[in-house]
Design a protein around this motif. Structure first.
Motif, PDB file in Angstrom:
ATOM      1  N   ALA A 101      38.765  39.695  36.949  1.00  0.00           N
ATOM      2  CA  ALA A 101      39.661  38.672  37.483  1.00  0.00           C
ATOM      3  C   ALA A 101      38.907  37.475  38.059  1.00  0.00           C
ATOM      4  CB  ALA A 101      40.561  39.273  38.560  1.00  0.00           C
ATOM      5  N   ASP A 102      37.570  37.573  38.083  1.00  0.00           N
ATOM      6  CA  ASP A 102      36.725  36.488  38.592  1.00  0.00           C
ATOM      7  C   ASP A 102      37.022  36.193  40.055  1.00  0.00           C
ATOM      8  OD1 ASP A 102      34.677  34.645  38.383  1.00  0.00           O
ATOM      9  OD2 ASP A 102      35.997  33.002  37.749  1.00  0.00           O
ATOM     10  N   VAL A 103      37.148  37.256  40.849  1.00  0.00           N
ATOM     11  CA  VAL A 103      37.257  37.122  42.299  1.00  0.00           C
ATOM     12  C   VAL A 103      36.228  38.066  42.916  1.00  0.00           C
ATOM     13  CG1 VAL A 103      39.713  36.527  42.256  1.00  0.00           C
ATOM     14  CG2 VAL A 103      39.038  38.928  42.491  1.00  0.00           C
ATOM     15  N   SER A 104      35.966  37.885  44.188  1.00  0.00           N
ATOM     16  CA  SER A 104      34.999  38.771  44.844  1.00  0.00           C
ATOM     17  C   SER A 104      35.587  40.165  45.027  1.00  0.00           C
ATOM     18  CB  SER A 104      34.599  38.202  46.207  1.00  0.00           C
ATOM     19  OG  SER A 104      35.688  38.294  47.122  1.00  0.00           O
ATOM     20  N   VAL A 105      34.711  41.147  45.144  1.00  0.00           N
ATOM     21  CA  VAL A 105      35.161  42.521  45.379  1.00  0.00           C
ATOM     22  C   VAL A 105      35.927  42.594  46.696  1.00  0.00           C
ATOM     23  CG1 VAL A 105      34.430  44.912  45.719  1.00  0.00           C
ATOM     24  CG2 VAL A 105      33.245  43.470  44.060  1.00  0.00           C
ATOM     25  N   GLU A 106      35.442  41.875  47.709  1.00  0.00           N
ATOM     26  CA  GLU A 106      36.101  41.886  49.017  1.00  0.00           C
ATOM     27  C   GLU A 106      37.515  41.312  48.909  1.00  0.00           C
ATOM     28  OE1 GLU A 106      33.122  40.695  48.387  1.00  0.00           O
ATOM     29  OE2 GLU A 106      31.842  42.173  49.404  1.00  0.00           O
ATOM     30  N   TYR A 107      37.654  40.243  48.114  1.00  0.00           N
ATOM     31  CA  TYR A 107      38.963  39.615  47.981  1.00  0.00           C
ATOM     32  C   TYR A 107      39.930  40.541  47.245  1.00  0.00           C
ATOM     33  CZ  TYR A 107      42.474  35.984  47.232  1.00  0.00           C
ATOM     34  OH  TYR A 107      43.634  35.253  47.236  1.00  0.00           O
ATOM     35  N   TYR A 108      39.467  41.168  46.154  1.00  0.00           N
ATOM     36  CA  TYR A 108      40.372  42.072  45.438  1.00  0.00           C
ATOM     37  C   TYR A 108      40.725  43.277  46.304  1.00  0.00           C
ATOM     38  CZ  TYR A 108      42.586  45.245  42.314  1.00  0.00           C
ATOM     39  OH  TYR A 108      43.508  46.096  41.782  1.00  0.00           O
ATOM     40  N   ALA A 109      39.753  43.796  47.054  1.00  0.00           N
ATOM     41  CA  ALA A 109      40.046  44.936  47.936  1.00  0.00           C
ATOM     42  C   ALA A 109      41.120  44.555  48.958  1.00  0.00           C
ATOM     43  CB  ALA A 109      38.781  45.389  48.645  1.00  0.00           C
ATOM     44  N   LYS A 110      41.073  43.303  49.436  1.00  0.00           N
ATOM     45  CA  LYS A 110      42.104  42.825  50.364  1.00  0.00           C
ATOM     46  C   LYS A 110      43.478  42.841  49.689  1.00  0.00           C
ATOM     47  CE  LYS A 110      43.443  38.610  52.846  1.00  0.00           C
ATOM     48  NZ  LYS A 110      43.061  37.200  53.143  1.00  0.00           N
TER      49      LYS A 110
END
Length: 295
Positions: free
Chosen positions: A45-54
């Protein structure tokens, strides 16, 4: 309904359904999850792991359409699942599914004579109107005969989901009962995403979750579905086996209400049995049409 929990469980359940091979990633060894890892979804999805985890913790409020689209592509969501994700995001933002302020309550469409005239114009097929919580609020003559196991002796408004999970007669009426159960719940899930503040739907989900282990299990799968069109099998207590094509149409004058029409292939045994059912219905004393007032 808990929006954060719904978002969390929906995203986790979709992630579990996608294998690395399906998205062109090596499976590797020692995987502890059924499908993709969070890090793999984030990369796709081209987002950070932290952002997707959120996001997967349910914090979806304020997320842009571009990010939602990217997540939908990464999880290989179909059109109905993608729409459900966007509905959950709108609910988190406090926006009605229509994007406009909610309308004031209006009288039930079942009280409108022109709707009944339109239904009765369908003479060779089953035609019914249902609302967002699967109450069947209006029938044509053949529809009343077809759904006689659902209607019973009257009383409370007939409800397709309540019949499916709480009435033993549904297992005779629906030869493919398990398939119908999955479809019923998936449509309710999609509707709950579109309108999470529908109190009648909330009450129905609560009732069925309390009274049916099967409903509770299938509801927890977070599958969503659009009804649309297809073919279903039935076993009617009067005429026996029926294989019918269905088409579902939105009633633009009544948001959330749909017209459902069942027809049989011309010249087929099911078409002949529908004619027999219509004759049977015509010979019965005319049943009083109850006007249903929705709350």
């Amino acid at each position: 309904m808990d929006n954060r929990a719904d978002v969390r469980e929906f995203l986790m359940s979709r992630r579990a359904k996608v294998t690395p091979e399906q998205v062109g990633l090596p499976a590797g060894t020692g995987r502890r999850v059924a499908g993709l890892r969070r890090s793999e979804v984030a990369m796709l999805a081209d987002v950070s792991v932290e952002y997707y985890a959120k996001l997967e913790r349910g914090a979806i409020a304020g997320v842009s359409a571009g990010v939602l689209d990217a997540v939908a592509r990464a999880l290989q969501l179909d059109d109905t699942e993608r729409a459900h994700l966007f509905d959950l995001a709108r609910a988190a933002d406090g926006i009605p599914s229509s994007g406009r302020p909610r309308r004031r309550a209006t009288p039930s469409p079942a009280a409108r004579p022109s709707l009944h005239w339109a239904l009765e114009a369908f003479t060779d097929g089953v035609a019914v109107v249902r609302n967002a919580q699967s109450d069947v609020i209006a029938f044509n003559a053949l529809g009343r005969a077809f759904y006689s196991p659902l209607i019973g002796d009257g009383g409370r408004t007939p409800n397709l989901a309540r019949f499916q999970f709480l009435d033993p007669a549904s297992r005779d009426f629906y030869p493919d009962w398990d398939l119908f159960a999955d479809m019923c719940v998936a449509m309710m899930r999609a509707e709950a995403g579109r309108d999470p503040h529908n109190p009648a739907l909330q009450d129905l989900v609560g009732e069925l979750s309390t009274r049916s282990d099967t409903f509770r299990r299938v509801w927890g799968a977070h599958d969503v579905r659009t009804h649309g069109a297809g073919t279903k099998r039935f076993h009617h207590p009067v005429v026996g086996e029926l294989t019918l094509a269905y088409e579902e149409f939105a009633i633009t004058a009544e948001p959330g209400h749909v017209l459902l029409v069942y027809t049989a292939e011309p010249g087929s045994p099911s078409a002949e049995r529908l004619r027999l059912l219509a004759s049977w219905a015509a010979e019965r004393p005319a049943a009083r049409q109850t006007i249903v007032e929705e709350t």
